[in-house]
Design an enzyme around this catalytic site. Structure first.
Site, PDB file in Angstrom:
ATOM      1  N   SER A 104     -30.228 -47.042  14.390  1.00  0.00           N
ATOM      2  CA  SER A 104     -31.056 -46.091  13.651  1.00  0.00           C
ATOM      3  C   SER A 104     -30.490 -44.672  13.730  1.00  0.00           C
ATOM      4  CB  SER A 104     -32.492 -46.158  14.166  1.00  0.00           C
ATOM      5  OG  SER A 104     -33.376 -45.447  13.353  1.00  0.00           O
ATOM      6  N   ASP A 241     -32.127 -41.241   7.978  1.00  0.00           N
ATOM      7  CA  ASP A 241     -31.350 -41.426   9.197  1.00  0.00           C
ATOM      8  C   ASP A 241     -30.304 -42.502   8.975  1.00  0.00           C
ATOM      9  OD1 ASP A 241     -33.191 -43.498   9.063  1.00  0.00           O
ATOM     10  OD2 ASP A 241     -33.444 -43.639  11.232  1.00  0.00           O
ATOM     11  N   ASP A 243     -29.889 -45.693   9.504  1.00  0.00           N
ATOM     12  CA  ASP A 243     -30.189 -46.971   8.872  1.00  0.00           C
ATOM     13  C   ASP A 243     -31.206 -46.830   7.753  1.00  0.00           C
ATOM     14  OD1 ASP A 243     -32.479 -46.563  10.443  1.00  0.00           O
ATOM     15  OD2 ASP A 243     -32.718 -48.707  10.862  1.00  0.00           O
ATOM     16  N   ASP A 245     -34.387 -46.063   7.506  1.00  0.00           N
ATOM     17  CA  ASP A 245     -35.757 -46.556   7.537  1.00  0.00           C
ATOM     18  C   ASP A 245     -36.758 -45.419   7.677  1.00  0.00           C
ATOM     19  OD1 ASP A 245     -35.319 -45.880  10.193  1.00  0.00           O
ATOM     20  OD2 ASP A 245     -36.124 -47.757  11.017  1.00  0.00           O
TER      21      ASP A 245
END
Length: 448
Positions: A104, A241, A243, A245
């Site tokens: 992440s 960010d 990833d 999400d």
């Protein structure tokens, strides 16, 4: 040894904490756990594996694929895509399992693995505990035609892009948006989605090389997008960010619009188009009091959960609610996804700006953010927070002093011997004073 799974999968320093061997074993155990739950009953199981662009994801995704295939699972390798894209594709393709390799917003040396069950839902605590218990246990390995096959998923990005654009209530024509993709997993799909929706896009943080993910860019480093929005004269900025999400936003003057403000804006928009199920939004205990006050003024109900988008989603599923999220920018729109999706959230926010023909700053003024101070008190016995009478008495005293103008939250860390002391008040000075007072009490009473 503590619990292996954290609030969002298993994370650690890649090739030290999270090794190829552990990743492979986790994948085998996940396949066996879901098989025992009856998820694969009567058919040959299938899985989708994706990753963000960090270098370690290259070998860790190979280990994941190898583990699943060795357990008799047919695997589709989706390559580099955002976490929410993998969750969507698990549902869209109707496969039994998904795996995402990403840490992440963490720095490049870290990595992580999280699993999705059928429908694209993150695994609950009980299933994760079962996976841990199965690590290293003997198992009968399939042979011959029973081993899993591995194929490249060639149209995953296109299907995800179509899903994003089709979810929008209106187009973004005329908007100029700066996108910061953190040199991460959304570096290709996010700008393409905004362009297809009609926006003019300026991208920063869009050149991943495997080593630069989250490095000075993205939703945890907003200074560059703040400057870029002002310099470009853009209508707004969206920063995701690594990833993708989560997302945070920046208005035309460069001011930050956090997850609480984003949720407030989207909640009001959903109510207007009669999409706010139960007239309720799901938030966490860390959501700013100013947001809760704004919702109350608007006659909108809210339900609070523990911190973590999995807990938000669990509550949304229980109540059938359509929106929930966190201050950090994890926003779940259950009509369109099973997890936080920074690109989708940014698109929806931009759509509201376009639909109202107003500024993001004006939309964000629907809530007034109260000053919030967070102090991490380290090296304390976090498990005695609720039982220590002296500490609880100090908390009660501060709460009485603040009244309706503030609140207190003490929360133990899930991974470290520390307690987080959070205080909100009508002024920053008052919040700081109260937080420091309580932090001192925590140190004195819970010292190891």
């Amino acid at each position: 040894m503590g619990r292996l799974f954290g609030t969002d999968g298993v994370r650690g320093l890649a090739n030290r904490d999270l090794t190829a061997e552990l990743t492979m074993d986790l994948s085998v155990a996940a396949a066996h756990t879901l098989r025992s739950e009856g998820e694969f009953a009567g058919h040959r199981p299938r899985a989708i594996v994706g990753r963000d662009p960090r270098a370690s994801g290259e070998f860790l995704s190979c280990a994941t694929i190898a583990g699943l295939a060795s357990a008799g699972v047919d695997v589709y390798d989706a390559g580099v895509l955002p976490t929410p894209a993998i969750a969507f594709l698990v549902s869209d393709y109707g496969v039994d399992l998904g795996a995402m390799l990403s840490a992440s917003h963490n720095a490049m040396p870290d990595n992580g693995i999280k699993f999705f069950a059928r429908g694209g839902h993150k695994l609950g605590d009980a299933l994760e505990d079962d996976i841990e218990k199965r690590l290293g246990t003997p198992w009968e390995r399939p042979v011959g035609e029973a081993v899993g096959r591995v194929r490249r998923l060639t149209d995953g990005a296109e299907r995800y892009l179509n899903h994003l654009v089709e979810a929008l209530p209106n187009r973004l024509d005329g908007l100029h948006v700066v996108l910061d993709t953190a040199h991460g997993a959304a570096s290709e799909v996010a700008p393409e989605a905004f362009r297809r929706a009609g926006a003019r896009v300026t991208q920063i943080g869009g050149e991943p090389d495997g080593l630069n993910i989250n490095e000075g860019y993205g939703s945890t480093h907003l200074d560059k997008i703040q400057a870029a929005v002002v310099e470009e004269g853009a209508d707004l900025g969206i920063a995701v960010d690594g990833d993708a999400d989560r997302c945070l936003a920046v208005d035309a003057s460069g001011l930050i619009v956090d997850g609480d403000k984003i949720m407030t804006i989207l909640t009001l928009a959903m109510r207007e188009r009669h999409a706010l199920v139960g007239n309720t939004v799901v938030v966490t205990v860390m959501s700013n009091l100013g947001m809760l006050q704004a919702l109350e003024r608007e006659g909108i109900s809210y339900v609070q959960t523990a911190v973590g988008d999995r807990y938000v989603l669990e509550e949304m599923k229980r109540g059938g609610y359509a929106i929930g999220g966190e201050q950090s920018g994890h926003v779940i729109l259950s009509d369109h996804g099973t997890t936080g999706d920074g690109t989708l959230t940014g698109l929806m926010l931009a759509a509201r700006v376009a639909q109202t023909a107003t500024t993001l700053s004006e939309l964000a003024s629907a809530m007034t953010e109260l000053p919030q101070v967070l102090i991490n008190v380290k090296n304390v016995d976090k498990d005695r927070v609720a039982q220590d009478e002296g500490l609880q008495a100090a908390v009660a005293q501060v709460e009485a002093e603040l009244g309706a103008e503030g609140r207190v939250l003490l929360r133990k860390s899930g991974t470290e011997p520390l307690v987080r002391v959070m205080v909100e008040a009508n002024t920053l000075e008052r919040a700081t004073q109260c937080a420091e007072r309580l932090a001192d009490v925590v140190r004195d009473r819970l010292a190891l």
